[in-house]
Scaffold this motif. Structure first.
Motif, PDB file in Angstrom:
ATOM      1  N   GLY A   1       4.095  -5.278  -6.308  1.00 36.60           N
ATOM      2  CA  GLY A   1       4.738  -4.910  -7.563  1.00 36.60           C
ATOM      3  C   GLY A   1       6.241  -4.983  -7.521  1.00 36.60           C
ATOM      4  N   GLY A   2       6.791  -5.666  -6.511  1.00 36.36           N
ATOM      5  CA  GLY A   2       8.243  -5.776  -6.383  1.00 36.36           C
ATOM      6  C   GLY A   2       8.772  -4.889  -5.277  1.00 36.36           C
ATOM      7  N   ALA A   3       9.724  -5.406  -4.521  1.00 32.18           N
ATOM      8  CA  ALA A   3      10.300  -4.649  -3.400  1.00 32.18           C
ATOM      9  C   ALA A   3      11.415  -3.747  -3.906  1.00 32.18           C
ATOM     10  CB  ALA A   3      10.815  -5.609  -2.330  1.00 32.18           C
ATOM     11  N   ASP A   4      11.029  -2.687  -4.605  1.00 36.63           N
ATOM     12  CA  ASP A   4      11.994  -1.778  -5.223  1.00 36.63           C
ATOM     13  C   ASP A   4      12.133  -0.462  -4.477  1.00 36.63           C
ATOM     14  OD1 ASP A   4       9.529  -0.693  -5.790  1.00 36.63           O
ATOM     15  OD2 ASP A   4       9.713  -0.842  -7.974  1.00 36.63           O
ATOM     16  N   GLY A   5      11.381  -0.303  -3.391  1.00 38.47           N
ATOM     17  CA  GLY A   5      11.463   0.938  -2.630  1.00 38.47           C
ATOM     18  C   GLY A   5      10.646   2.081  -3.198  1.00 38.47           C
ATOM     19  N   LEU A   6       9.830   1.806  -4.197  1.00 40.42           N
ATOM     20  CA  LEU A   6       9.032   2.838  -4.859  1.00 40.42           C
ATOM     21  C   LEU A   6       7.553   2.615  -4.544  1.00 40.42           C
ATOM     22  CD1 LEU A   6      10.827   2.767  -8.329  1.00 40.42           C
ATOM     23  CD2 LEU A   6      11.353   4.197  -6.341  1.00 40.42           C
ATOM     24  N   ALA A   7       6.862   3.670  -4.168  1.00 40.44           N
ATOM     25  CA  ALA A   7       5.471   3.551  -3.735  1.00 40.44           C
ATOM     26  C   ALA A   7       4.514   3.643  -4.914  1.00 40.44           C
ATOM     27  CB  ALA A   7       5.151   4.619  -2.686  1.00 40.44           C
ATOM     28  N   GLY A   8       4.527   2.622  -5.769  1.00 35.55           N
ATOM     29  CA  GLY A   8       3.582   2.555  -6.872  1.00 35.55           C
ATOM     30  C   GLY A   8       2.200   2.152  -6.397  1.00 35.55           C
ATOM     31  N   PHE A   9       1.259   2.066  -7.335  1.00 36.96           N
ATOM     32  CA  PHE A   9      -0.127   1.839  -6.926  1.00 36.96           C
ATOM     33  C   PHE A   9      -0.315   0.491  -6.234  1.00 36.96           C
ATOM     34  CE2 PHE A   9      -0.268  -0.207 -11.111  1.00 36.96           C
ATOM     35  CZ  PHE A   9      -1.105  -1.292 -10.908  1.00 36.96           C
ATOM     36  N   LYS A  10       0.448  -0.526  -6.614  1.00 37.19           N
ATOM     37  CA  LYS A  10       0.304  -1.824  -5.960  1.00 37.19           C
ATOM     38  C   LYS A  10       0.775  -1.766  -4.514  1.00 37.19           C
ATOM     39  CE  LYS A  10       0.401  -4.875  -9.986  1.00 37.19           C
ATOM     40  NZ  LYS A  10       1.066  -6.051 -10.624  1.00 37.19           N
ATOM     41  N   THR A  11       1.829  -1.013  -4.276  1.00 35.18           N
ATOM     42  CA  THR A  11       2.294  -0.834  -2.898  1.00 35.18           C
ATOM     43  C   THR A  11       1.296  -0.003  -2.104  1.00 35.18           C
ATOM     44  OG1 THR A  11       4.637  -1.072  -3.452  1.00 35.18           O
ATOM     45  CG2 THR A  11       4.106   0.193  -1.469  1.00 35.18           C
ATOM     46  N   ARG A  12       0.799   1.070  -2.698  1.00 35.89           N
ATOM     47  CA  ARG A  12      -0.142   1.942  -1.985  1.00 35.89           C
ATOM     48  C   ARG A  12      -1.395   1.173  -1.565  1.00 35.89           C
ATOM     49  NH1 ARG A  12       1.411   5.608  -6.337  1.00 35.89           N
ATOM     50  NH2 ARG A  12      -0.619   5.375  -7.358  1.00 35.89           N
ATOM     51  N   ARG A  13      -1.970   0.440  -2.483  1.00 34.93           N
ATOM     52  CA  ARG A  13      -3.215  -0.251  -2.121  1.00 34.93           C
ATOM     53  C   ARG A  13      -2.954  -1.439  -1.196  1.00 34.93           C
ATOM     54  NH1 ARG A  13      -4.787  -2.727  -8.065  1.00 34.93           N
ATOM     55  NH2 ARG A  13      -3.505  -4.611  -7.979  1.00 34.93           N
ATOM     56  N   SER A  14      -1.764  -2.053  -1.296  1.00 34.46           N
ATOM     57  CA  SER A  14      -1.430  -3.130  -0.364  1.00 34.46           C
ATOM     58  C   SER A  14      -1.342  -2.598   1.054  1.00 34.46           C
ATOM     59  CB  SER A  14      -0.104  -3.782  -0.766  1.00 34.46           C
ATOM     60  OG  SER A  14      -0.229  -4.492  -1.986  1.00 34.46           O
ATOM     61  N   ILE A  15      -0.772  -1.399   1.214  1.00 33.59           N
ATOM     62  CA  ILE A  15      -0.742  -0.771   2.531  1.00 33.59           C
ATOM     63  C   ILE A  15      -2.165  -0.523   3.022  1.00 33.59           C
ATOM     64  CG2 ILE A  15      -0.192   1.401   3.711  1.00 33.59           C
ATOM     65  CD1 ILE A  15       2.449   1.408   2.140  1.00 33.59           C
TER      66      ILE A  15
END
Length: 412
Positions: free
Chosen positions: A374-388
């Motif tokens: 969801g973009g490298a903005d430093g914010l742990a949105g749902f796309k970042t969470r599930r990618s992890i």
């Protein structure tokens, strides 16, 4: 005129430096030139008078204390620290004082404004408890003082911020509000982001969604509680609120259901979530009409916090403020106001608190692996969470779906 604008834009890249600090005096002059050469012609085309324009910017200068500023001649960088509560440590957002205060005063407001809330619910389908949750979070039911000069905030961020075009448009909208005389007296104060009045509408949203709730043919979101209630309801209705559906339910998610299934693009009927072993924490069955409809897994702290099955209405709440924690807060407070519900059954784990710049490094590493964060903005949105979570599973690990300090060495 075109030549003058080209010269002006070139000047923005040639700002003198004093050591490592920008020459603020020179930038201030450029700001005043930008107002005159760029904003004034746009405002004039939108019907704003010179008198209104001059009054709006009388005594206005750049506000260097605002976040996410990009002075001319510098590059935008991911800020190290996170100033916005919606994107910090999840548990801190649900602190005792905020929850209890919004609930206690919200119950008083539910009685005091029962007629306006009922009228808005009949007209829009939006439950009064949800409107109260938003009103309480945005302005403490109109009790929180709003002290920033809207034209200073929007002018500064329109001139030099990471979203300059957006804030320039909002500045024009604010000038149109002033021209039309919507705001009483000197009420054009705003949040640090430029939001106005008790519902904290951005200026363009005021022009689109502000509504008359008391029948006086005006939409006064500064002094009228009925208009505030009607405006919040109108906003949510116009953004697709589905009448008769709830916002969501706290659930227990078994270990066999991966947290990487989170997100509004991975929905399934709630009865199908049940078949996977997902159950309400209350022990009650999901309402039958909800079981037949689509729901989405939400785990805002990954495996280290409460989990939810949410409905499309949850994402309507996110349209009001694009944060999972915000939407969860207002839905939860609304339930506490009306149903007397207590805290979430699951506690918030000790997650979050990383620098945004650290999370951004992890996001870029995941992007290089092909993940959509969801973009490298430093914010742990749902796309970042599930990618992890997907990255963890690819390494044979149990998915926890939230950035942690221990991951920094592997995701760099």
């Amino acid at each position: 005129m075109l030549l003058r604008l080209i010269v002006f834009c070139l000047a923005l890249t040639l700002v003198p430096q004093t050591g490592s600090a920008q020459n603020k005096g020179a930038i201030e002059k450029q700001f005043q030139s930008w107002l005159e050469q760029v904003i004034w012609p746009r405002a004039k085309r939108e019907g704003v008078s010179r008198r209104t324009f001059d009054a709006a910017f009388a005594g206005v200068s750049l506000n260097w204390k605002l976040p996410d500023l990009v002075p001319p001649g510098t590059r935008a960088q991911t800020p190290k620290r996170q100033r916005q509560a919606e994107f910090g440590s999840p548990g801190k957002y649900f602190n005792r004082g905020s929850i209890d205060g919004a609930t206690r005063v919200g119950r008083q407001m539910a009685k005091r404004h029962a007629q306006a809330l009922a009228a808005t619910e009949r007209k829009t389908g939006v439950p009064g408890r949800v409107i109260l949750g938003i009103w309480g979070r945005e302005s403490g039911y109109g009790q929180v003082p709003i002290r920033n000069n809207a034209f200073e905030v929007l002018g500064t961020k329109g001139f030099m911020s990471t979203r300059a075009d957006y804030f320039s448009d909002e500045l024009i909208a604010a000038l149109k509000i002033a021209q039309a005389g919507h705001a009483p007296g000197k009420a054009m104060n705003s949040s640090w982001a430029g939001a106005l009045g008790q519902p904290q509408f951005m200026p363009s949203n005021f022009l689109k969604y502000a509504a008359d709730g008391n029948g006086d043919r005006k939409a006064d979101i500064w002094r009228s509680e009925a208009d505030t209630i009607a405006s919040i309801g109108n906003y949510l209705a116009k953004h697709g609120w589905k009448k008769g559906r709830d916002w969501g339910f706290e659930v227990m998610v078994p270990a066999s259901v991966s947290c990487s299934l989170e997100g509004p693009d991975q929905g399934r009927r709630i009865r199908d979530w049940e078949k996977l072993g997902v159950k309400r924490v209350s022990g009650k069955a999901f309402p039958e009409h909800e079981r037949r409809a689509e729901g989405y897994l939400l785990m805002p702290a990954g495996r280290d916090g409460p989990a939810f099955i949410v409905t499309p209405n949850f994402y309507v709440l996110k349209d009001y403020n694009n944060s999972d924690l915000y939407a969860l807060f207002v839905g939860h407070v609304g339930d506490r106001i009306q149903y007397g519900m207590g805290d979430f059954a699951a506690g918030w784990g000790n997650v979050g608190g990383l620098y945004r710049s650290d999370v951004a490094v992890m996001q870029r590493a995941l992007e290089r692996m092909g993940h959509d964060v969801g973009g490298a903005d430093g914010l742990a949105g749902f796309k970042t969470r599930r990618s992890i979570g997907r990255w963890q599973e690819s390494r044979g690990q149990m998915a926890t779906c939230f950035p942690k300090a221990a991951m920094k060495s592997a995701l760099r």
